[in-house]
Each structure stands twice: as C-alpha cells, then as structure tokens.
Write a protein that holds these residues in place. Structure first.
Motif, short mmCIF file in Angstrom:
data_model
loop_
_atom_site.label_atom_id
_atom_site.label_comp_id
_atom_site.label_asym_id
_atom_site.label_seq_id
_atom_site.Cartn_x
_atom_site.Cartn_y
_atom_site.Cartn_z
N VAL A 1 17.72 -17.91 -16.42
CA VAL A 1 18.26 -17.39 -15.17
C VAL A 1 18.57 -18.54 -14.21
O VAL A 1 17.76 -19.46 -14.06
N LYS A 2 19.73 -18.48 -13.59
CA LYS A 2 20.13 -19.52 -12.65
C LYS A 2 19.20 -19.53 -11.44
O LYS A 2 18.80 -18.49 -10.94
N ARG A 3 18.89 -20.73 -10.98
CA ARG A 3 18.02 -20.85 -9.81
C ARG A 3 18.71 -20.22 -8.60
O ARG A 3 19.87 -20.50 -8.32
N PRO A 4 18.02 -19.34 -7.88
CA PRO A 4 18.65 -18.66 -6.74
C PRO A 4 19.03 -19.63 -5.62
O PRO A 4 18.33 -20.61 -5.37
N SER A 5 20.14 -19.35 -4.97
CA SER A 5 20.56 -20.16 -3.83
C SER A 5 19.82 -19.67 -2.58
O SER A 5 19.09 -18.68 -2.62
N LYS A 6 20.06 -20.36 -1.48
CA LYS A 6 19.40 -19.98 -0.23
C LYS A 6 19.97 -18.68 0.35
O LYS A 6 19.41 -18.14 1.30
N LYS A 7 21.04 -18.18 -0.24
CA LYS A 7 21.63 -16.92 0.21
C LYS A 7 21.11 -15.72 -0.59
O LYS A 7 21.40 -14.58 -0.25
N ASP A 8 20.38 -15.99 -1.67
CA ASP A 8 19.92 -14.93 -2.56
C ASP A 8 18.51 -14.47 -2.19
O ASP A 8 17.72 -15.23 -1.62
N LEU A 9 18.18 -13.24 -2.58
CA LEU A 9 16.84 -12.71 -2.37
C LEU A 9 15.96 -13.03 -3.57
O LEU A 9 16.44 -13.07 -4.70
N VAL A 10 14.68 -13.26 -3.30
CA VAL A 10 13.73 -13.55 -4.37
C VAL A 10 12.48 -12.68 -4.18
O VAL A 10 12.16 -12.27 -3.07
N PHE A 11 11.79 -12.40 -5.30
CA PHE A 11 10.56 -11.62 -5.23
C PHE A 11 9.59 -12.08 -6.30
O PHE A 11 9.99 -12.64 -7.33
N LEU A 12 8.30 -11.82 -6.08
CA LEU A 12 7.24 -12.31 -6.98
C LEU A 12 6.65 -11.22 -7.86
O LEU A 12 6.09 -11.51 -8.91
N ASP A 13 6.73 -9.96 -7.43
CA ASP A 13 6.13 -8.85 -8.17
C ASP A 13 7.17 -7.77 -8.43
O ASP A 13 8.06 -7.53 -7.61
#
Length: 354
Positions: free
Chosen positions: A265-277
């Motif tokens: 998976v491509k590393r998310p940019s600063k414009k993308d949302l991220v989650f841990l669970d």
C-alpha cells in the motif's frame, strides 16, 4: 461509573462509560448558546473555568471575546457536516447531549470514523476562524494582504477581501492539535487527520472576480480569494473516508512514525486519512462504546447504496409503514401579493430496519 446520555436526533438512552471531555463540547447547543451570551468583561473568567479544554486552549480562548464563539461555531460546523455526510450510513455520527463525550465511546476506537471526525472538526475551526477574520470579528487578523503580491500576469487586479486561510489554519493547528501526544500512535494519528482536514480546506479556495468598465465592458477585473461552502469540504473528506489507510506505529531513529500495515500500500500523503484500528460493528447496539445499531432506522428500499434497506439493515430485513400526510399543493400567486395553496392528502410509504 456510568452516565445516561440522550442521543441527538432521537430518544435513545444509553449507558456510556465516562471518558475525558473534549473541546467538541463547544459545538454542542448548551455551550454554544452560553458563548453567545458572554459579555466582554466575563469571557476570560469563563475560559479559565472550562476544564474540558487543555491549558493552551484556555489561553487562546482568553485572547479575544469572540474566540470562544468562533471556535464553537467551527466545532458545530464539523458536527453538523459529519451528521449530514453519514446520515444514511450505519454509523451516522451520533452525538450525545448532557455528556462529556460528545460522540460517545466510539472515539475510543482509533477507527476511520474517528479519523473523519478529527479531520472535519479541524477544518471547521479553520473555516470559522478564517471567515471571522474577513468579517473583522477578531482583532488578531483581517483580510489576506499577502495574496495581492502574487503575480497574475496582468490578467486581473487584486482587490476585495481575500480570506486569510493561512491564519485560520495556523490557529486551528494551535488550538485543535494542542493536547495531543506526538510520542503515541493515537496522537500521531489525530494530528495527521487534523492536518488532512486543514489541507482539504485549503484546496477548496476559489478565485472570485467582478468586472469594472464603461457599460459593462469588463475592461478591468478585480479578484479575490475566498473559501467555498463548507459542504464541499465535507464532500471532499467523505471521498477520502473509504480510501483511508490502515497504519501501524513503527520506531525510526528513536521516533514513532505511522506506516501502512500492508507493504504493497502506498504511503498516505498529508491529505489522506489514516486509522489504527478496524471499525466496530455498527449494525448491532453496543452500549459499551455507544453504538446505537441500525434497528429502527429509516432506509431506502430502492437504493443499492449504504442508505438502501439491504445494507443499512444489515440483512435483517425491514418493515414498511404507510402514512397519510397532508402537504401544500397547487400553489398559485394571487395579485397582489400573496401565494394561495391548497392542502392535498396523499399516502407516504416509509421503510424501517428490523
């Protein structure tokens, strides 16, 4: 220890665990109304008493009598937009009145839903502060004068009042990000999503122009930059919701960083949302984290989307209710100057999840 909560938009009662209060409370009806009623001589004392704000937030609150209601307006914008965007989803961004949690225990799960709430809230504060600057409601800022130094090749002349998004975003970062621990995975996740919301807001600036000239010849155009309606920011962040990246914390050179769980998976940019669970099951009522479930929710029997009865009802089926309603119809303009309407009765079919 438990507290009873009333869910916004319904009469549900849940027993939710008491968790740390947050600044989102500023956007709830009672707190927001109080901020509108404060006098210039009392706002600083009031700010110091807001224990659900961290120290830095209380400092910023006390800078200006209009800061509290401006931030509260931004928090309310974020809450309202979240509830609009997810109104027909299994999780509908429920808030709880008379509670310190606002969104309930769902925010204890580091899910994509939490990512969206943080992003839209940070964007809401930046939006509200930026607009307050343009209106002259805050003494610390005004219109963006630096934008007039940009070279546009002579195509137009800078004028009007350009929204100072830089100040709004900077204030949002100072206020919303304070209290987050950047040494923890959750703190990094929250700050990343806050920034994604602000960057989404910056991407929605538009150029507005007016023509000047003899007989409407438009011999000169005067232009300025302004924010688009907040609905467009909500739409943009919602489009990133399904594509949010599942990440994990890794240590690099004595620093904790977030990286995608899956290597391809491509590393998310600063414009993308991220989650841990991964998200909890929103189909079934879960009083521990404040999930209401979808039983009794209104659904669309003809839709194949998330608002459709098949998906929203989680395969449990639905019941159809036929109601007779009256609405104004056959309206005509009567000279001068009123509109005359008749009342028409018709049957309305509604579907509710089992």
């Amino acid at each position: 220890m438990t507290t009873a909560h009333a869910a916004r938009g319904g009469c549900f009662l849940l027993l939710l665990p008491l968790v740390r209060a947050t600044w989102w409370l500023l956007g709830m009806p009672a707190a927001y109304q109080t901020s509108l009623e404060l006098k210039p001589t009392t706002y600083q004392t009031y700010c110091r008493k807001l224990n659900y704000l961290v120290e830095r937030q209380r400092e910023l609150c006390g800078m200006n009598p209009n800061i509290l209601q401006t931030v509260g307006r931004g928090a309310k914008m974020g809450i309202d937009e979240c509830q609009h965007q997810f109104r027909m989803s299994r999780w509908n961004c429920t808030t709880f009145s008379n509670s310190s949690t606002v969104f309930g225990g769902v925010m204890d799960v580091r899910s994509r839903e939490k990512a969206y709430v943080y992003a839209i809230s940070a964007a809401g504060v930046a939006y509200s502060v930026t607009r307050a600057c343009s209106k002259g409601e805050l003494g610390e800022c005004r219109c963006d004068e630096l934008v007039r130094k940009r070279d546009n090749g002579g195509r137009w002349k800078w004028g009007g009042c350009s929204d100072d998004i830089k100040f709004g975003a900077r204030f949002s970062k100072d206020f919303v990000d304070s209290g987050e621990d950047l040494h923890t995975p959750e703190g990094l996740m929250n700050v990343h999503n806050n920034e994604a919301g602000r960057r989404g807001l910056r991407s929605k600036m538009e150029l507005v122009c007016k023509c000047h000239g003899v007989s409407g010849s438009c011999s000169m155009r005067v232009c300025w930059r302004r924010l688009k309606p907040f609905r467009e920011i909500g739409d943009l962040l919602t489009s990133k919701f399904d594509g949010a990246t599942l990440v994990k914390a890794v240590e690099r050179r004595n620093k904790v960083k977030l990286r995608p769980v899956r290597k391809n998976v491509k590393r998310p940019s600063k414009k993308d949302l991220v989650f841990l669970d991964e998200s909890p099951d929103y189909c079934v009522r879960n009083e521990t984290i404040g999930v209401l479930g979808t039983r009794g929710r209104l659904c669309n029997s003809t839709s194949y989307g998330m608002d459709g009865c098949r998906l929203l009802c989680c395969g449990r089926g639905y019941q159809t209710v036929i109601r007779e309603v009256e609405e104004k119809c056959q309206c005509k303009f009567v000279w001068c100057c009123r509109v005359h309407c008749e009342m028409c009765s018709f049957k309305k079919e509604e579907h509710y999840c089992n």
